[in-house]
Design a protein around this motif. Structure first.
Motif, PDB file in Angstrom:
ATOM      1  N   ALA B  24       0.730  -1.416  -0.183  1.00  0.00           N
ATOM      2  CA  ALA B  24      -0.159  -0.069  -0.063  1.00  0.00           C
ATOM      3  C   ALA B  24       0.794   1.329  -0.014  1.00  0.00           C
ATOM      4  CB  ALA B  24      -0.980   0.180   1.309  1.00  0.00           C
ATOM      5  N   HIS B  25       1.821   1.191   0.740  1.00  0.00           N
ATOM      6  CA  HIS B  25       2.782   2.509   0.948  1.00  0.00           C
ATOM      7  C   HIS B  25       3.870   2.476  -0.096  1.00  0.00           C
ATOM      8  CE1 HIS B  25       1.150   2.792   5.139  1.00  0.00           C
ATOM      9  NE2 HIS B  25       0.472   3.394   4.490  1.00  0.00           N
ATOM     10  N   PRO B 136      12.633  10.210   3.460  1.00  0.00           N
ATOM     11  CA  PRO B 136      11.274  10.626   2.928  1.00  0.00           C
ATOM     12  C   PRO B 136      11.248  10.747   1.576  1.00  0.00           C
ATOM     13  CG  PRO B 136      12.118  12.024   4.684  1.00  0.00           C
ATOM     14  CD  PRO B 136      13.519  10.900   4.137  1.00  0.00           C
ATOM     15  N   ILE B 138       8.593  11.542  -2.154  1.00  0.00           N
ATOM     16  CA  ILE B 138       7.227  12.381  -2.775  1.00  0.00           C
ATOM     17  C   ILE B 138       6.819  11.830  -4.188  1.00  0.00           C
ATOM     18  CG2 ILE B 138       6.167  14.431  -3.118  1.00  0.00           C
ATOM     19  CD1 ILE B 138       8.121  15.778  -1.129  1.00  0.00           C
ATOM     20  N   GLU B 145       0.020  15.432  -5.091  1.00  0.00           N
ATOM     21  CA  GLU B 145       1.076  14.718  -4.602  1.00  0.00           C
ATOM     22  C   GLU B 145       0.817  13.633  -3.621  1.00  0.00           C
ATOM     23  OE1 GLU B 145       3.858  17.509  -2.956  1.00  0.00           O
ATOM     24  OE2 GLU B 145       2.871  17.173  -0.947  1.00  0.00           O
ATOM     25  N   ALA B 147       2.785  12.467  -0.369  1.00  0.00           N
ATOM     26  CA  ALA B 147       3.966  12.798   0.369  1.00  0.00           C
ATOM     27  C   ALA B 147       4.315  11.784   1.446  1.00  0.00           C
ATOM     28  CB  ALA B 147       4.097  14.400   0.964  1.00  0.00           C
ATOM     29  N   ILE B 149       6.301  11.368   3.846  1.00  0.00           N
ATOM     30  CA  ILE B 149       7.276  12.078   4.691  1.00  0.00           C
ATOM     31  C   ILE B 149       6.960  12.093   6.112  1.00  0.00           C
ATOM     32  CG2 ILE B 149       7.859  13.567   2.819  1.00  0.00           C
ATOM     33  CD1 ILE B 149       5.980  15.745   4.222  1.00  0.00           C
ATOM     34  N   ASP B 150       6.197  11.232   6.688  1.00  0.00           N
ATOM     35  CA  ASP B 150       5.605  11.087   7.929  1.00  0.00           C
ATOM     36  C   ASP B 150       6.882  10.324   8.793  1.00  0.00           C
ATOM     37  OD1 ASP B 150       4.741  10.751  10.744  1.00  0.00           O
ATOM     38  OD2 ASP B 150       2.670  10.643   9.981  1.00  0.00           O
ATOM     39  N   PRO B 155       2.022   3.999  14.373  1.00  0.00           N
ATOM     40  CA  PRO B 155       1.384   3.048  13.779  1.00  0.00           C
ATOM     41  C   PRO B 155       0.181   3.565  12.831  1.00  0.00           C
ATOM     42  CG  PRO B 155       1.155   2.697  16.171  1.00  0.00           C
ATOM     43  CD  PRO B 155       1.973   4.055  15.888  1.00  0.00           C
ATOM     44  N   GLY B 156      -0.478   4.462  13.234  1.00  0.00           N
ATOM     45  CA  GLY B 156      -1.638   4.927  12.558  1.00  0.00           C
ATOM     46  C   GLY B 156      -1.310   5.869  11.415  1.00  0.00           C
ATOM     47  N   ALA B 157       0.235   6.203  11.277  1.00  0.00           N
ATOM     48  CA  ALA B 157       0.496   7.257  10.312  1.00  0.00           C
ATOM     49  C   ALA B 157       0.025   7.025   9.024  1.00  0.00           C
ATOM     50  CB  ALA B 157       1.885   7.468  10.128  1.00  0.00           C
ATOM     51  N   ALA B 158      -0.672   7.773   8.283  1.00  0.00           N
ATOM     52  CA  ALA B 158      -1.182   7.489   6.906  1.00  0.00           C
ATOM     53  C   ALA B 158      -0.198   7.483   6.000  1.00  0.00           C
ATOM     54  CB  ALA B 158      -2.325   8.923   6.542  1.00  0.00           C
ATOM     55  N   TYR B 159       0.682   8.351   5.976  1.00  0.00           N
ATOM     56  CA  TYR B 159       1.832   8.560   4.858  1.00  0.00           C
ATOM     57  C   TYR B 159       3.153   8.438   5.575  1.00  0.00           C
ATOM     58  CZ  TYR B 159      -1.941  10.119   1.717  1.00  0.00           C
ATOM     59  OH  TYR B 159      -2.887  10.101   0.961  1.00  0.00           O
TER      60      TYR B 159
END
Lengths: 531, 173
Positions: B24-25, B136, B138, B145, B147, B149-150, B155-159
């Motif tokens: 997914a990421h 990071p 992009i 875009e 990004a 970059i988180d 654990p819940g970070a979207a990006y």
């Protein structure tokens, strides 16, 4: 023997760990492209379904509809899938703002959540999922305050009147003493109840020190303490009977009572306080003197004692002053409290005020009848007139007691003035980290559409200029998934988002995603309570 | 026999649980590297921005990853942004004080429906501490875009930013 098992156990532990750490990730690559009704849409009739369009096929995991009255309705829609989901809504939806919170999983197994807000007919701020207040506490607090006002007027009032104006003759002497001792107990008791009520606690919390500390911390804390001092002075002064020393003690008690009640309560809190606090002070002084005169007067008249006439004659000359003070201060306070918006007068506060005025009109009628008709005849020695006056005074006392019950109920109905202020009061928050600080303002901070303004500073309070700021609002406790809102930078340096719908009162989480540079993003977050 | 099956089943489950997030990421293919060693990073780009095709891929080279060389890619223009390092690194006895800090593949067209990989290599300085090291990245599309970059590690970070876990190891390259 245990060795062969270790490998599977390790693998199992690893699997569990992976599932625990990996599973709850909200991986954001299934993207919501469209929704019908549109986000924040106003529709005339309840839609049968909310249609969500995604960039790729997804399956619905859960969906919950939060209705305008704050109820959460789980939506059962098994097997719903595809690039477009039509999530069925319950039939018979009422008017108001609804939130559909959803969670979907995309083809590769990653859950994504979001919330869609739409309104049927009207935009509402839904009723709160506010703290449930223990009704027993409310009733007790109301009863305790009504009783406290009662013993203040008829206990301390009678003592003061007797000592200062009637050579210590108070009619039912023991009753007056008992009432003042009751006041010494009721004042602190009501303080504890106030604390429990302020914390939204329950009956057993009355014994917890936190309740008392909280009660003391409210504006009522000093009121209760000063009232206790007033009762103590009243008891001592009344015990001394009459004379100069007793008069000074009783007079001080009266002034303290006025000061105590001018320190707290809706009326004293209203602006301009230079006007309202003295008004409350004189209002209380007038009422205590008037009510305090009734028991000694009735006692003297009922016993048919000779000094009854002198007492009555002095009372009838003296009473216009306290009554005048009550009327003038009452009108001032009423005008301030009701505010200028006439439509807001139809409220709990307005009804209590109306009922109080009706009762007072009867009391004034009785008082006028006593003064104009009965007093003259009673002074001439007419026994029937004296008896009639005794009954009439008893009726006045009963009516005043009713008024006290009403006034104690004001505790639970904020005046229109305060409601209007509360409605306009924004929530201000400060989020502080070492690298970055944010000042947030949420206006008008009530359920419905809100504007959010963000001002950013670095650790040394210098302004920072990020590339972009996004706001995420969610209500994790209520199962409302984050909604992402873009902001735009205003000329005043604030990043603003308008029309962010917060459909329910209660706890909310707000997160800021601040893009400091192309590759650097900082997240700040805090929770707040929407009243 | 039963044990062997158990082990196999668990291993398969573990493997699937471990590999799923990669789909997914935007992530790195190899998730572990040794401090003081060379590293070939493969950035996997699984999708576009919503439905849009990716036209530009940028990746930031943080302090501590030096002697960076990106791999050119057919259909994409390659450029690097260089800058000076905060620290000085030794590359086979030569002092290195500046180098690539950003790699940009641009002018490409990677539709949302397709998948691609972007490759670069470099060396992790032996002064780095064990732990997570973020790159990071992009993706830029015509109107938006993604990004990644988180670097909060939540654990819940979207990006979340693509990352590699650094471990102590013999400097063997």
């Amino acid at each position: 023997m245990t060795r062969p098992l270790q490998a599977p156990m390790r693998a199992l532990a690893m699997l569990l760990l992976t599932l625990i750490l990996g599973a709850p990730q909200a991986l954001a690559h299934a993207v919501l492209l469209s929704s019908t009704p549109m986000e924040n849409a106003m529709v005339e009739a309840a839609p049968e379904a909310v249609t969500l369009g995604f960039n790729e096929p997804v399956s619905l995991l859960t969906a919950t509809l939060i209705t305008p009255d704050g109820e959460s309705l789980p939506i059962v829609a098994e097997g719903l899938g595809g690039s477009t989901l039509a999530i069925p809504l319950p039939a018979d939806l009422g008017e108001g703002t609804h939130v559909l919170s959803w969670r979907v999983v995309s083809a590769d197994g990653h859950p994504v959540g979001g919330a869609n807000v739409f309104s049927i007919g009207i935009v509402t701020g839904a009723a709160s999922g506010a703290v449930v207040v223990d009704p027993a506490i409310g009733a007790l607090l109301w009863g305790a305050k009504a009783l406290l006002y009662g013993v203040l007027l008829f206990g301390l009032g009678s003592a003061v009147y007797a000592v200062v104006f009637a050579q210590g003759e108070a009619g039912p002497r023991r009753l007056v003493f008992a009432m003042m001792v009751g006041g010494l107990v009721l004042a602190p008791l009501s303080l504890g109840l106030q604390g429990v009520d302020a914390l939204g606690g329950r009956m057993p919390d009355l014994i917890s020190p936190a309740s008392w500390a909280t009660g003391m911390a409210t504006s009522y804390g000093w009121t209760a303490l000063i009232l206790m001092a007033a009762f103590a002075l009243g008891i001592i002064g009344f015990g001394r009977g009459a004379g100069r020393g007793a008069s000074i003690l009783a007079g001080s008690a009266l002034l303290l009572a006025g000061l105590a009640l001018a320190r707290s309560g809706h009326a004293s809190a209203a602006d301009p306080q230079g006007l309202t606090r003295p008004a409350v002070f004189f209002h209380i002084l007038g009422i205590v003197l008037w009510a305090g005169a009734l028991l000694p007067l009735r006692g003297a008249l009922a016993e048919g004692r000779s000094e009854g006439g002198a007492l009555l004659s002095r009372f009838s000359r003296f009473i216009p002053y306290p009554v005048g003070a009550i009327l003038i201060s009452g009108v001032v306070l009423g005008v301030v409290q009701l505010g200028q918006d006439v439509s807001s007068w139809v409220s709990g506060y307005g009804f209590i005020l109306l009922a109080k005025l009706v009762l007072l009109a009867i009391v004034f009628g009785l008082a006028l009848y006593n003064r104009l008709v009965l007093t003259g005849r009673a002074l001439e020695g007419d026994r029937r007139a004296r008896r009639a006056m005794g009954k009439s005074i008893l009726a006045e006392i009963a009516l005043m007691a009713l008024v006290l019950l009403l006034v104690a109920g004001w505790r639970f109905t904020p005046p229109p003035r305060a409601l209007a202020e509360a409605a306009a009061l924004p929530i201000a928050m400060h989020i502080h980290t070492e690298a970055l600080m944010a000042d947030l303002e949420i206006t008008p901070a009530r359920p419905g559409p809100n504007a959010i303004a963000v001002y950013l500073m670095d650790g040394d309070f210098a302004a920072v200029s990020p590339q972009s700021v996004e706001i995420l609002v969610s209500a994790p406790e209520r199962g409302i998934e984050p909604t992402r809102v873009p902001t735009s930078l205003g000329e005043d340096g604030y990043w603003r988002a308008e029309g962010v719908t917060l459909p329910l009162a209660g706890a909310w989480q707000i997160d800021l995603e601040i893009r400091l540079s192309r590759f650097q993003m900082v997240r700040l977050g805090d929770s707040f309570t929407l009243p | 026999m039963i044990r062997a099956f158990c082990r196999l089943g668990l291993a398969a489950l573990t493997l699937s649980a471990l590999t799923v997030p990669g789909l997914a990421h935007a992530t790195l293919e190899v998730q572990e590297a040794r401090i003081g060693s060379g590293f070939k990073a493969v950035l996997r780009v699984p999708h576009g921005c919503g439905t849009e095709a990716t036209n530009v891929v940028r990746i930031q080279i943080p302090e501590g990853f030096f002697a960076v060389k990106p791999m050119p890619k057919a259909g994409w223009d390659l450029e690097t942004v260089t800058g000076s390092y905060e620290n000085t690194y030794l590359n086979h006895g030569t002092e290195v004080t500046e180098g690539v800090v950003e790699i940009v593949w641009s002018g490409g067209n990677l539709p949302n429906e397709w998948y691609d990989e972007f490759v670069f290599r470099g060396t992790f300085a032996d002064s780095l501490e064990p732990g997570v090291f973020y790159f990071p990245a992009i993706q830029e599309c015509a109107n938006g875009e993604e990004a990644w970059i988180d670097t909060s590690g939540e654990p819940g970070a979207a990006y979340p930013a693509p990352k590699v876990t650094l471990i102590e190891g013999p400097a063997g390259h």
